[in-house]
Structures are given as structure tokens and as C-alpha cells.
Design a protein around this motif. Sequence first.
Motif, PDB file in Angstrom:
ATOM      1  N   SER A   1       0.398 -12.361  -1.039  1.00  0.00           N
ATOM      2  CA  SER A   1       1.048 -11.369  -1.892  1.00  0.00           C
ATOM      3  C   SER A   1       2.435 -11.859  -2.285  1.00  0.00           C
ATOM      4  CB  SER A   1       1.160 -10.009  -1.226  1.00  0.00           C
ATOM      5  OG  SER A   1       0.629 -10.012   0.042  1.00  0.00           O
ATOM      6  N   PHE A  53      -3.305  -3.541   6.767  1.00  0.00           N
ATOM      7  CA  PHE A  53      -3.570  -2.530   7.779  1.00  0.00           C
ATOM      8  C   PHE A  53      -4.160  -3.150   9.032  1.00  0.00           C
ATOM      9  CE2 PHE A  53      -2.884   1.221   5.232  1.00  0.00           C
ATOM     10  CZ  PHE A  53      -2.634   2.176   6.201  1.00  0.00           C
ATOM     11  N   ASP A  54      -3.616  -2.821  10.167  1.00  0.00           N
ATOM     12  CA  ASP A  54      -4.186  -3.332  11.399  1.00  0.00           C
ATOM     13  C   ASP A  54      -5.029  -2.269  12.088  1.00  0.00           C
ATOM     14  OD1 ASP A  54      -3.031  -5.842  11.148  1.00  0.00           O
ATOM     15  OD2 ASP A  54      -1.119  -5.039  11.820  1.00  0.00           O
ATOM     16  N   PHE A 105      -6.867  -4.203  -2.297  1.00  0.00           N
ATOM     17  CA  PHE A 105      -6.180  -5.400  -1.833  1.00  0.00           C
ATOM     18  C   PHE A 105      -5.221  -5.148  -0.679  1.00  0.00           C
ATOM     19  CE2 PHE A 105      -2.944  -8.625  -1.896  1.00  0.00           C
ATOM     20  CZ  PHE A 105      -3.715  -9.757  -1.824  1.00  0.00           C
ATOM     21  N   HIS A 106      -4.289  -4.237  -0.879  1.00  0.00           N
ATOM     22  CA  HIS A 106      -3.279  -4.050   0.158  1.00  0.00           C
ATOM     23  C   HIS A 106      -3.850  -3.390   1.396  1.00  0.00           C
ATOM     24  CE1 HIS A 106      -0.128  -5.622  -2.193  1.00  0.00           C
ATOM     25  NE2 HIS A 106      -0.464  -4.864  -3.202  1.00  0.00           N
ATOM     26  N   ARG A 117      -2.138 -13.641   4.766  1.00  0.00           N
ATOM     27  CA  ARG A 117      -1.930 -12.310   4.203  1.00  0.00           C
ATOM     28  C   ARG A 117      -0.623 -12.192   3.452  1.00  0.00           C
ATOM     29  NH1 ARG A 117      -3.131  -8.165   9.092  1.00  0.00           N
ATOM     30  NH2 ARG A 117      -5.370  -8.030   8.843  1.00  0.00           N
ATOM     31  N   GLN A 162     -11.908 -13.393  -0.521  1.00  0.00           N
ATOM     32  CA  GLN A 162     -10.763 -12.489  -0.672  1.00  0.00           C
ATOM     33  C   GLN A 162      -9.612 -13.191  -1.383  1.00  0.00           C
ATOM     34  OE1 GLN A 162      -9.468 -10.813   3.010  1.00  0.00           O
ATOM     35  NE2 GLN A 162      -7.935  -9.544   2.037  1.00  0.00           N
ATOM     36  N   TYR A 200       0.818  -1.200   0.000  1.00  0.00           N
ATOM     37  CA  TYR A 200       0.000   0.000   0.000  1.00  0.00           C
ATOM     38  C   TYR A 200       0.853   1.251   0.000  1.00  0.00           C
ATOM     39  CZ  TYR A 200       0.686   0.744   5.016  1.00  0.00           C
ATOM     40  OH  TYR A 200       1.230   0.997   6.240  1.00  0.00           O
ATOM     41  N   HIS A 243     -10.340 -13.465  -5.116  1.00  0.00           N
ATOM     42  CA  HIS A 243     -10.051 -12.270  -5.888  1.00  0.00           C
ATOM     43  C   HIS A 243      -8.607 -12.269  -6.359  1.00  0.00           C
ATOM     44  CE1 HIS A 243     -13.521  -9.672  -5.803  1.00  0.00           C
ATOM     45  NE2 HIS A 243     -13.728  -9.924  -4.536  1.00  0.00           N
ATOM     46  N   GLN A 250     -13.049  -4.993  -4.683  1.00  0.00           N
ATOM     47  CA  GLN A 250     -13.471  -6.366  -4.404  1.00  0.00           C
ATOM     48  C   GLN A 250     -14.793  -6.363  -3.661  1.00  0.00           C
ATOM     49  OE1 GLN A 250     -10.313  -7.653  -1.877  1.00  0.00           O
ATOM     50  NE2 GLN A 250      -8.965  -8.050  -3.594  1.00  0.00           N
ATOM     51  N   ARG A 291      -6.722  -3.995   2.537  1.00  0.00           N
ATOM     52  CA  ARG A 291      -7.407  -5.025   3.306  1.00  0.00           C
ATOM     53  C   ARG A 291      -6.416  -5.969   3.952  1.00  0.00           C
ATOM     54  NH1 ARG A 291     -11.912  -7.909   0.054  1.00  0.00           N
ATOM     55  NH2 ARG A 291     -12.503  -8.604   2.113  1.00  0.00           N
ATOM     56  N   GLN A 292      -5.262  -6.126   3.313  1.00  0.00           N
ATOM     57  CA  GLN A 292      -4.320  -7.126   3.821  1.00  0.00           C
ATOM     58  C   GLN A 292      -3.448  -6.587   4.948  1.00  0.00           C
ATOM     59  OE1 GLN A 292      -3.291 -10.307   1.980  1.00  0.00           O
ATOM     60  NE2 GLN A 292      -5.361 -10.144   1.286  1.00  0.00           N
TER      61      GLN A 292
END
Lengths: 349, 379
Positions: free
Chosen positions: B235, A240-241, A234-235, B231, B291, A204, B294, A273, A237-238
Motif C-alpha cells: 500500500s 486486519f489481524d 483490499f484493506h 502488506r 493478491q 480501512y 490485484h 478480489q 485483507r491487508q
Amino acid sequence: MEISNLPISPSLRSKLLAKGYTNLSSLSPLSPSILAQELSIQCEEAIEILRAIPHATTSKNAYTPHGIIPGAVTAWDMLSEEQMQRHISTGCNDLDTILGGGIHCKEVTEVGGVPGIGKTQLGIQLAVNVQIPVEYGGLGGKAVYIVDTEGSFMAERAYQIAEGCISDILDIFPSNSREFLSCKERLRANNFLDGIFYFRICSYTEQIAVINYLENFLTQNKDVKLVIIDSVTFHFRQDFDDLAQRTRVLGGLSLRLMKLSKTFNLAVVLLNQVTTKFTDGSFQLTLALGDSWSHSCTNRIILHWNGNERCAYIEKSPSLPSASAPYLVTGKGIRGINSNFKRARTMPS
Amino acid sequence: MANKLISQMGLPPSLSHVFSARNILTSKDALSLPELDLMALLDIDIASVRSAVARISEATCPPFQTALALMEEKMKSGGYLSTSLPGLDNALCGGIPFGALTELVGPSGIGKTQFCLKLALLAALPECYGGLNGRVIYIDTESKFSSRRMIEIGESSFPQIFRIQGLAQKMAGSIIVVRPTSISEFNDSLQQMKLTLLQNEVKLLIVDSMAALVSWDNDKGTSSSRLSPLRGSLSFLKSIAEFSRIPVVVTNQVRSHSNDESFHYIFQGHKKDTSSSERIESHLTAALGIQWAHAVTIRLIFEAHSGHRFIKVAKSPISPPVAFPFVVEASGITLLNQEGFGVAGSEINAIRCQGLIFGKCNIASRLLLSVVFTCSSYT
């Protein structure tokens, strides 16, 4: 306006407040040297402070075309400008109709849908269609295609779609007049691919960096008329906390995109998404990134399955009624149900 | 590039010192904060923050390519690993693409591992026989990899090659099997791999299966918490594929799914499907949730219904949805029909598992299957 809102560094601000300057009007009659003395700061810093005071308060009587507020335009001017605009065709007539001609410039459009519904296909199609020369009813622009880990841009597919697009153009404009011959040269799939600038991002941070950098890039490449981000989520959602921070960063991002679309007169298309959300006692599909994000785009289109048909549904738009249109994903790209695709399909069999 | 150091970006020294004094060292630190927060934190005015952010962004921004350059690059490096199934290769425009993530989903026992074994062999095969002549990394999380079965597939598919002395040993020697026992171990081995992939001429990476990795850690998680340990790996797998330009194949299990309503948007209302029989059929879904779905570039669904098994291209940016009936034989997976037939609508993503015939098919049942297929393809 208050001093506390002034975009200056916190230490200077606290110095101002400590000396009793709470209001901008109390600052404006001061000269830099006096201010510097008063606050015991450098003269440059004092100049900085005075420069930060909003322009409007210092020059109230500046000339503006419409009087009241500088930089504003009347609704009438906006209308006539809107009518001058050309839109980017999606390739599907029905969809273009419900969109009021296609994807609009100066607007941010979000497209969402389940995996495999055709988001990327629509993205590539738009990147190709934006390049249709002006003589053939297109915009003759170029496209920036930003792809993250989720996005699956394939150059081969772009080539197929470009060829499909060219063959359709030649079907519609069969005339061989000199005017068309001159731009026929430009109708090559390779030229179309050459007009797609592809950025590949892996995190991100890079996504934010690209969007920040775009302003620079677009100043150098004024003919870019479309920015596609596949996908925006995508990033975020992946990785970030902290959700509150995510919301703020995303907010900044969408503001920037909105500003880009206005200043450079281009269309921004975000592919998003879907995720499941628990409402009213059952799980429903909804676009990712939550409710605050859903305010940030001008238009929102959802691609979904309606029985065995792919459909596009306008969920949100300031100017268009909610409507739904079926579309097909064909070998040549996105097409309408009633287009000449059917003819092409029955021919070989 | 997210971890690029701000001190090396050519900012004015005074500014760069301020950044490092506040412990904002990488572009990730700087760009995750809104401008105003940065201003408050660094105690500088907005104009310098803006110019600094612009400079950092420019330095962090990856270089762009035109789509044309992208395609030419692809043409040069070759693009596909043939699956040796002509019909499927055709549908996928050449086979499993390099530089992308391909997913195989299906119920257990349907033939996903068989397909993976065959792919591993094909990638290890010398170039003169249509292979890639490279090494294969096979991450086997379910302990299902069987060398004996792989050699058997090899001997029956390429008898002439396997008769050459020592070649079987050479090929089996270039397939490296990794058996991680936890997610962290899996992630570690991926990290180590990244650097060595290119040096060791690895031409294929297989993860069989991805879902098993997750089920170890928590079995009953919701879809989001189930994905969280993945996660990074997700990627990472995709970037490995892209930067090493190799095909990455992962398998995914299925779970049974009770409510179909999650496949509708609010604006669609609570429409009930008229064909209730179809609803009962399509209650299997892929294990790793939406997810994950996707993120994969190509999804192949393995399923069984109407008495035979099918491979279905369910998601692909380049191929239309088609399904091929297949059987598992001594030589691995064989298609019964090279043309396949198109699928549409909800059928594309449905995973069905009816009347799955376990074990290897003999000639008689294969004949029976093809009869069943010809009947059902007209209905």
C-alpha cells in the motif's frame, strides 16, 4: 422487550436492573421525575431512558397504511415500484438481459474476478452509463466512485468510455428533433466526468469513514444514483489481524450500504478480489472475505475467462436465474459480443 | 488520516474526554469497533455514540474530487515516462504512467533488469532530450544493478548525448542505488523516502525485485503468509506513486506452478482443457500471488516462446492486451515489431519460458528471430 436490549449506556442499564426494572412495561407508566428519584440519577438521564423505549410499544394505535406493522409495504406495491425502476445498463446487451435490464437500484451487487478481467472497466462503464440522460433511456444520475489502494481508476479511461458511450447514444438516437437538441448540450464527455465523485482511501479506517459519511453526502447530492467501491476488500485483507472483529466490522459496513441503497434509491456496486480456497482436495477460486461476507450482497456476479472469452456469471441473485453472458472489453468500454463493436473494429484495418 | 486525533475533531468536550479516558485516541481506534462495542466501552447511550461516530467519520473522510478535476490535474503535471520503444509507448498510451504501480514479471534472464536500467536512464535524461531530468531511486534487492551496463546502454542509445563532456557522470550521479538487506530495512528506507521524494525531484522509483525481498524471509510460505511482510510496503508503494505523482516500477519473479485447477471457480466444474500442450506451457506464475496481482495497475509480462522474447501488456485499465517481440542489444531492449499483435483469453496471463536464448543477441540471431517471428505470426 427486555431492559437489557435497550440502547442506553451500560451504567444506567445496571441501575435499572438493580432496582428491579427488567421489563419495558414496568417502565412505561413512570414519569421522568419519579424514575430519576428512584434510580437517584439526573432528570435528563431519566428522560433519555424513557425516550429510548421503542416507539411501537408506547403508541400502539398509530395509523399505518396497511394496518399491521408500520413502515411495511405490501408485495404488490413493491412489484409496481420495481416495474417503475430504471436499471443501469452495463453496456453489454447479453449481460443486461441476464441481469433483468441492468444493475438494479436499491440493491447491492458484488462483482468479482481475477486481476485483469475487467472489474474496474465495468465499474467505470457503470459510472458513465448511470449518467445517460433520462431522454436517452438512462437514469440521468451521478456516481460516487470510492477507490482504495487496489483500485485503479484512471480518469483518461473514464474519458474514453464516456466518449464511446456518447457516440453510441448518437448512433441510436440520430434524430435532430428539438427535444433531443436541448439535451445534446449535456452530452459532453467532460460533463460525464464531472458527475463522477472520486474518493481515494488509504486505509480501512478511511473506508469505514467514507461509508459512514456517505449518508451526509448523499443527502446533499440527491442525484447520485450509483455508489461503486473498488475494491471493498483490499484493506480488510491487508490490515486486519483479528478475523472475528473483521467480520463484525464488515457486517456493519454491509448493513449500512444496504440501508443507503434503500433510502436513497441507488445502486451499490462492490468490486471484490478473488482468492484461492482449498475445497474438495483442490484449490478453487473464490471471492475474498469469506462466507459470512458472501451473505451481505443481494447479487453476485463473477467475471471469468471461458476459453478465450470473457464471461459474466450470476452466482447469486434472489430474482434471477443463474446464467452466463460473454462480454468484450473494447476501446469504448464494455460491449456485447454481437454489438456494433465488430463493425468498428474491422473498419480501420 | 486514519491516525487523526479524536480530541481535535470538535466533539463536545465531555464526549471527547470520555473517548480519551478509554484510550480511544485516533479515528482508527474508534471506527474499528462496532457501535455497540463503543457504547459498552464508553458507557454512553447509543445516540451520542452515533453522533460521535458520524462526526469522526466526517473528519476522517478524505475529500472528494470529480473525475474531471482529476483528469485536468493529470494533464497539468504530465502523465507518462516514455519507454523509448514506440510500439510499447503507443500501447500504453504514452508510456509508464505517473502515479501508478507498474509491474514487470518474467523468468530470470529475460531482460527485466535491462528494461529497468533503460527506464532509469530515461528518467535521468535532460528534458531537452525527452527525459524527465530528475533523480531516480533504484532499490536493488538482487544486487544486479550494473553501472557499467547502464552506461553502455546509454552510450549506444544516445551516442550524441553521451559525447557531451560530463553528462554521463551527471546522469549516473542522479541515479541513487539502494541495497536493502532485509524487509524491515526496505520498509525503513521507503518511509524515509516518502518525505524526501518531492524535495529531491525524484522522478522514478524502481524496485528490482519485489519477490526477492519476500523469498529472503520465508521461502516455502503459502501465498498468504508470503505476502504478509509485504502488506505495508504494497500500500505504501502505491500511495507514494499517487501522492508524489511519479511512476513506480517493480519487478516480480516467476515460480513454477503445478496445478492449473486453481484458476477455475467451483461453478465451472473440473473442465479439462482440450489442448494439453498449452497446459504444460503455462505452468509458470508470478511469484507474489493473486493478491499482489490485484494491486498492480499495469502488469507487463516478459516471456519467451516460439523462439523469441515478448513483452506483453497483461493488465492495464487503459490498454488492450498486446504482445511485442523484442531482443536485448547493446542499447537495451529493442522491439522487433512496432505494431505488436493482440492476445486473447488465457494467453494474456500465461507466462511462458521456452527456448530462451541467453546472452546478448548478435545480428545473425536477430535476423533469424525476425524470420521466425514472421513465420509464426501467420500461424
